[in-house]
Design a protein around this motif. Structure first.
Motif, PDB file in Angstrom:
ATOM      1  N   GLU A  52       8.613   0.499   8.128  1.00 40.90           N
ATOM      2  CA  GLU A  52       9.562   0.624   7.022  1.00 40.90           C
ATOM      3  C   GLU A  52       9.866  -0.737   6.399  1.00 40.90           C
ATOM      4  OE1 GLU A  52      11.750   2.883   4.398  1.00 40.90           O
ATOM      5  OE2 GLU A  52      10.512   3.621   6.040  1.00 40.90           O
ATOM      6  N   ARG A  53       9.994  -1.766   7.229  1.00 39.02           N
ATOM      7  CA  ARG A  53      10.234  -3.113   6.697  1.00 39.02           C
ATOM      8  C   ARG A  53       9.042  -3.608   5.892  1.00 39.02           C
ATOM      9  NH1 ARG A  53      12.923  -4.581  11.837  1.00 39.02           N
ATOM     10  NH2 ARG A  53      10.830  -5.072  12.530  1.00 39.02           N
ATOM     11  N   ASN A  54       7.820  -3.355   6.392  1.00 34.88           N
ATOM     12  CA  ASN A  54       6.627  -3.759   5.651  1.00 34.88           C
ATOM     13  C   ASN A  54       6.509  -3.010   4.335  1.00 34.88           C
ATOM     14  OD1 ASN A  54       5.780  -5.665   7.497  1.00 34.88           O
ATOM     15  ND2 ASN A  54       4.530  -4.203   8.649  1.00 34.88           N
ATOM     16  N   LEU A  55       6.852  -1.730   4.335  1.00 32.66           N
ATOM     17  CA  LEU A  55       6.844  -0.949   3.107  1.00 32.66           C
ATOM     18  C   LEU A  55       7.851  -1.510   2.111  1.00 32.66           C
ATOM     19  CD1 LEU A  55       5.686   1.506   1.634  1.00 32.66           C
ATOM     20  CD2 LEU A  55       7.471   2.885   2.710  1.00 32.66           C
ATOM     21  N   ASN A  56       9.022  -1.909   2.603  1.00 37.25           N
ATOM     22  CA  ASN A  56      10.028  -2.526   1.734  1.00 37.25           C
ATOM     23  C   ASN A  56       9.516  -3.831   1.142  1.00 37.25           C
ATOM     24  OD1 ASN A  56      11.899  -0.495   2.131  1.00 37.25           O
ATOM     25  ND2 ASN A  56      12.925  -1.569   3.807  1.00 37.25           N
ATOM     26  N   ARG A  57       8.863  -4.650   1.969  1.00 35.04           N
ATOM     27  CA  ARG A  57       8.324  -5.929   1.482  1.00 35.04           C
ATOM     28  C   ARG A  57       7.263  -5.722   0.415  1.00 35.04           C
ATOM     29  NH1 ARG A  57       7.779  -7.998   7.452  1.00 35.04           N
ATOM     30  NH2 ARG A  57       9.900  -8.717   7.788  1.00 35.04           N
ATOM     31  N   PHE A  58       6.334  -4.794   0.669  1.00 32.02           N
ATOM     32  CA  PHE A  58       5.282  -4.525  -0.311  1.00 32.02           C
ATOM     33  C   PHE A  58       5.873  -4.005  -1.615  1.00 32.02           C
ATOM     34  CE2 PHE A  58       2.299  -3.708   3.459  1.00 32.02           C
ATOM     35  CZ  PHE A  58       1.841  -5.016   3.436  1.00 32.02           C
ATOM     36  N   THR A  59       6.892  -3.160  -1.503  1.00 37.72           N
ATOM     37  CA  THR A  59       7.517  -2.609  -2.701  1.00 37.72           C
ATOM     38  C   THR A  59       8.209  -3.701  -3.507  1.00 37.72           C
ATOM     39  OG1 THR A  59       7.862  -0.516  -1.510  1.00 37.72           O
ATOM     40  CG2 THR A  59       9.095  -0.832  -3.546  1.00 37.72           C
ATOM     41  N   ILE A  60       8.896  -4.598  -2.839  1.00 37.67           N
ATOM     42  CA  ILE A  60       9.583  -5.685  -3.539  1.00 37.67           C
ATOM     43  C   ILE A  60       8.582  -6.628  -4.198  1.00 37.67           C
ATOM     44  CG2 ILE A  60      10.993  -7.752  -3.180  1.00 37.67           C
ATOM     45  CD1 ILE A  60      12.540  -6.096  -1.067  1.00 37.67           C
ATOM     46  N   ILE A  61       7.531  -6.995  -3.462  1.00 39.64           N
ATOM     47  CA  ILE A  61       6.507  -7.892  -4.022  1.00 39.64           C
ATOM     48  C   ILE A  61       5.834  -7.245  -5.229  1.00 39.64           C
ATOM     49  CG2 ILE A  61       4.249  -8.929  -3.555  1.00 39.64           C
ATOM     50  CD1 ILE A  61       5.287  -9.419  -0.668  1.00 39.64           C
ATOM     51  N   LEU A  62       5.507  -5.964  -5.115  1.00 44.81           N
ATOM     52  CA  LEU A  62       4.854  -5.273  -6.224  1.00 44.81           C
ATOM     53  C   LEU A  62       5.806  -5.106  -7.405  1.00 44.81           C
ATOM     54  CD1 LEU A  62       2.072  -4.149  -6.789  1.00 44.81           C
ATOM     55  CD2 LEU A  62       2.910  -1.914  -6.116  1.00 44.81           C
ATOM     56  N   GLY A  63       7.088  -4.898  -7.128  1.00 43.40           N
ATOM     57  CA  GLY A  63       8.072  -4.793  -8.200  1.00 43.40           C
ATOM     58  C   GLY A  63       8.236  -6.101  -8.958  1.00 43.40           C
ATOM     59  N   VAL A  64       8.250  -7.198  -8.243  1.00 41.99           N
ATOM     60  CA  VAL A  64       8.344  -8.512  -8.891  1.00 41.99           C
ATOM     61  C   VAL A  64       7.077  -8.782  -9.700  1.00 41.99           C
ATOM     62  CG1 VAL A  64       8.412 -10.996  -8.439  1.00 41.99           C
ATOM     63  CG2 VAL A  64       9.976  -9.466  -7.237  1.00 41.99           C
ATOM     64  N   THR A  65       5.919  -8.438  -9.144  1.00 40.00           N
ATOM     65  CA  THR A  65       4.662  -8.606  -9.874  1.00 40.00           C
ATOM     66  C   THR A  65       4.661  -7.781 -11.151  1.00 40.00           C
ATOM     67  OG1 THR A  65       3.502  -8.945  -7.776  1.00 40.00           O
ATOM     68  CG2 THR A  65       2.146  -8.417  -9.692  1.00 40.00           C
ATOM     69  N   TRP A  66       5.137  -6.547 -11.073  1.00 42.93           N
ATOM     70  CA  TRP A  66       5.231  -5.659 -12.231  1.00 42.93           C
ATOM     71  C   TRP A  66       6.129  -6.271 -13.308  1.00 42.93           C
ATOM     72  CZ3 TRP A  66       9.325  -2.720 -14.276  1.00 42.93           C
ATOM     73  CH2 TRP A  66       8.968  -1.708 -15.154  1.00 42.93           C
ATOM     74  N   GLY A  67       7.258  -6.816 -12.896  1.00 45.74           N
ATOM     75  CA  GLY A  67       8.168  -7.446 -13.848  1.00 45.74           C
ATOM     76  C   GLY A  67       7.556  -8.667 -14.515  1.00 45.74           C
ATOM     77  N   VAL A  68       6.844  -9.480 -13.741  1.00 45.76           N
ATOM     78  CA  VAL A  68       6.192 -10.671 -14.294  1.00 45.76           C
ATOM     79  C   VAL A  68       5.118 -10.271 -15.306  1.00 45.76           C
ATOM     80  CG1 VAL A  68       4.672 -12.620 -13.698  1.00 45.76           C
ATOM     81  CG2 VAL A  68       6.732 -12.163 -12.351  1.00 45.76           C
TER      82      VAL A  68
END
Length: 85
Positions: A52-68
């Motif tokens: 669950e923590r790894n899924l949260n990390r991947f989601t946050i990283i991908l969300g930041v990438t999407w925003g950039v």
């Protein structure tokens, strides 16, 4: 700049689909749509804390990438006039 514009649009499409998938993979917190569709019954099948923590990390990283990517596309269209063509 047309090549950069196309690359950013493809990257935006890929990150959008992956972000949607990752958000749907999160377990429900209860009381929402996840319970309506049987999410409450699968509490015994919940993922481990590390997963669950790894899924949260991947989601946050991908969300930041999407925003950039969104910001880069906006700046590219504003300063190069790609939106006019």
């Amino acid at each position: 700049m047309d090549v950069l514009h196309v690359i950013l649009q493809i990257l935006l499409g890929i990150t959008s689909l992956l972000l949607t998938l990752l958000i749907l993979l999160h377990k429900g917190r209860g009381g929402g749509l996840s319970d309506m569709f049987g999410g409450g019954m699968s509490s015994g099948l919940s993922s481990s804390g590390v997963a669950e923590r790894n899924l949260n990390r991947f989601t946050i990283i991908l969300g930041v990438t999407w925003g950039v990517v969104i910001i880069a596309l906006g700046l590219l269209m504003r300063f190069t006039g790609v939106a006019d063509s």
